[in-house]
Scaffold this active site. Structure first.
Site, PDB file in Angstrom:
ATOM      1  N   SER A   1      12.311  -8.762  -4.855  1.00 17.13           N
ATOM      2  CA  SER A   1      11.338  -9.801  -4.531  1.00 17.13           C
ATOM      3  C   SER A   1      11.969 -11.184  -4.554  1.00 17.13           C
ATOM      4  CB  SER A   1      10.174  -9.759  -5.523  1.00 17.13           C
ATOM      5  OG  SER A   1       9.478  -8.542  -5.434  1.00 17.13           O
TER       6      SER A   1
ATOM      7  N   GLN B   1      15.167 -10.079  -9.521  1.00 11.26           N
ATOM      8  CA  GLN B   1      15.437  -8.902 -10.340  1.00 11.26           C
ATOM      9  C   GLN B   1      16.166  -7.835  -9.540  1.00 11.26           C
ATOM     10  OE1 GLN B   1      11.842  -7.148 -11.832  1.00 11.26           O
ATOM     11  NE2 GLN B   1      12.883  -5.627 -13.094  1.00 11.26           N
TER      12      GLN B   1
ATOM     13  N   GLU C   1       7.306  -6.768 -18.395  1.00 12.94           N
ATOM     14  CA  GLU C   1       6.898  -6.817 -16.988  1.00 12.94           C
ATOM     15  C   GLU C   1       5.569  -6.102 -16.789  1.00 12.94           C
ATOM     16  OE1 GLU C   1       8.811  -5.960 -12.587  1.00 12.94           O
ATOM     17  OE2 GLU C   1       9.383  -4.653 -14.232  1.00 12.94           O
TER      18      GLU C   1
ATOM     19  N   SER D   1      15.855  -1.920  -8.712  1.00 15.04           N
ATOM     20  CA  SER D   1      15.654  -0.782  -7.811  1.00 15.04           C
ATOM     21  C   SER D   1      16.773  -0.665  -6.788  1.00 15.04           C
ATOM     22  CB  SER D   1      14.314  -0.919  -7.082  1.00 15.04           C
ATOM     23  OG  SER D   1      13.239  -0.809  -7.979  1.00 15.04           O
TER      24      SER D   1
ATOM     25  N   SER E   1       6.015   3.231 -11.109  1.00 13.81           N
ATOM     26  CA  SER E   1       4.838   3.688 -10.374  1.00 13.81           C
ATOM     27  C   SER E   1       3.763   4.213 -11.321  1.00 13.81           C
ATOM     28  CB  SER E   1       5.234   4.793  -9.393  1.00 13.81           C
ATOM     29  OG  SER E   1       5.634   5.955 -10.105  1.00 13.81           O
TER      30      SER E   1
ATOM     31  N   GLU F   1       2.538   7.097 -11.434  1.00 14.99           N
ATOM     32  CA  GLU F   1       2.931   8.414 -11.941  1.00 14.99           C
ATOM     33  C   GLU F   1       3.844   8.275 -13.165  1.00 14.99           C
ATOM     34  OE1 GLU F   1       1.484   8.700  -7.905  1.00 14.99           O
ATOM     35  OE2 GLU F   1       3.037   7.444  -8.803  1.00 14.99           O
TER      36      GLU F   1
END
Length: 306
Positions: A76, A41, A160, A44, A291, A293
Site C-alpha cells: 500500500s 510495509q 495492525e 506480502s 485474511s 480464514e
C-alpha cells in the site's frame, strides 16, 4: 482510503520503539512521527500473503551491507513512500519457516528498487509491486537481531489488526449514513421510516458498540509488548462491519450510486457517487492484515484452545 499516519504510527513506529537500537530510535522515530519520512510495509509476496512465513525475498550479508533480492506485492502506497520496512529471509536453512526471517529498513530511493502500481477493482492504484534487484542496505538498518524478524512481525501484526478494525471510522460512516437516511424524500417521508432500514442501522450500531467494548478489553489485557490474541476478533468482525456499512450506504444511495459510472453527476451528492467505489475498495479489508480464514484459525487455537 488509507490513513496517512497508519504505517508510521500504527505499524513501524511501535516496532522501532520496542525493538530498534538507540541509534535507530534517534534517527527514525522523530521523522516518522512528523511524517517527514513516510513508510510502507513490505510483508506480502506473490506466494506469501496470508501464509507469510513462506516468504522468499532474501538478504545476504556482504561486509557491512545486506544484499536484498526478491519481490513484495500489494504494498500500500509504496508509490508515495520514502522507506519500506521489509521482512526478508536471512537463513534459508532454518529448521522452521518462521525462523531465519529478519526485518530491514530500506530507503526506497536505493538503486535496484522498482515500484509498479496495481490497478484495483475501484479503478484506483493505491497498492503496488516492489522489486529488489541486488539492493544494498546498510547493516545498521537491521531491526533487532538477525533471524528474529518473525517475532517483530507478530508484534506488528497484533497492532495492525487492532488498527485495521477501524471502529471509529466505521462509526463515523454509519452516523453519516443515518443522517443521509433521515433526509426527506419527495413525498416528505425518509428512508428511516422504512422499518427494514431502521432495523439494519440499529443492528449495526449495536454491533459496533459491542466491538468497541471488545477493543477496550484487548487494550486492557495486552502486556509485555504482546498483543492479546483477541485482536484477531477485532480484525475479523471490524472488517466485516466496514463492508456491511459500505453496503448500507450504497443501498441508501440506490440508483444514484451509479451516477459516477454513467457520467451524470450534476445533481447527485458526492457521498452517493462514491458509495460503490468505496464498497468495492473495502472488499480488501477481510484479506489484508491476515485474511478472515487466518483470523478464525488464530481464534480457534489461541483463544478457544481447539
Amino acid at each position: 482510503m488509507f490513513p496517512p499516519l497508519g504505517p508510521n504510527v500504527g505499524l513501524v513506529g511501535p516496532v522501532l520503539a520496542a525493538f530498534g537500537s538507540e541509534e535507530q530510535k534517534a534517527r527514525f522515530l522523530p521523522p516518522t512521527a512528523s511524517l517527514d519520512i513516510f513508510w510502507c510495509q513490505g510483508f506480502s509476496e506473490p506466494d506469501a500473503g496470508s501464509d507469510l512465513a513462506s516468504l522468499r525475498t532474501t538478504a545476504v550479508l556482504d561486509g557491512d551491507q545486506w544484499v536484498v533480492n526478491g519481490q513484495k506485492t500489494w504494498t500500500s502506497l509504496a508509490h508515495m513512500a520514502d522507506w519500506i520496512f521489509c521482512l526478508v529471509r536471512t537463513n534459508p536453512q532454518a529448521a522452521r519457516r518462521q525462523q531465519g526471517i529478519s526485518m530491514l529498513l530500506i530507503d526506497l530511493s536505493s538503486p535496484g528498487i522498482t515500484v509498479r502500481p496495481i490497478r484495483m477493482i475501484d479503478g484506483e492504484a493505491e497498492v503496488n509491486e516492489v522489486f529488489f534487484d541486488d539492493v544494498r542496505v546498510p547493516a545498521d538498518q537491521l531491526v533487532g537481531e538477525v533471524d528474529k524478524g518473525w517475532d517483530y512481525a507478530k508484534f506488528l501484526l497484533g497492532n495492525e489488526r487492532v488498527g485495521v478494525a477501524q471502529i471509529g471510522n466505521t462509526k463515523l460512516r454509519l452516523a453519516r449514513a443515518k443522517a443521509h437516511a433521515a433526509e426527506p424524500l419527495a413525498d416528505g417521508s425518509t428512508l428511516l421510516d422504512d422499518p427494514v432500514v431502521a432495523r439494519r442501522i440499529a443492528a449495526l450500531e449495536n454491533d459496533l458498540a459491542a466491538l468497541e467494548l471488545t477493543a477496550l478489553r484487548v487494550v486492557g489485557s495486552s502486556s509485555d509488548g504482546k498483543a492479546d490474541p483477541a485482536s484477531s476478533v477485532l480484525k475479523l468482525r471490524g472488517t466485516e462491519l466496514q463492508q456491511e456499512v459500505a453496503r448500507l450506504v450504497a443501498d441508501l444511495a440506490g440508483s444514484d450510486s451509479l451516477a459516477s459510472a454513467a457520467g451524470d453527476t450534476s445533481d447527485v451528492p458526492e457521498w452517493a457517487q462514491r458509495s460503490i467505489p468505496i464498497s468495492l475498495n473495502l472488499r480488501k479489508v477481510t484479506i489484508y492484515g491476515g485474511s478472515s480464514e487466518i483470523q478464525r484459525s488464530i481464534i480457534a487455537s489461541s483463544i478457544l484452545g481447539l
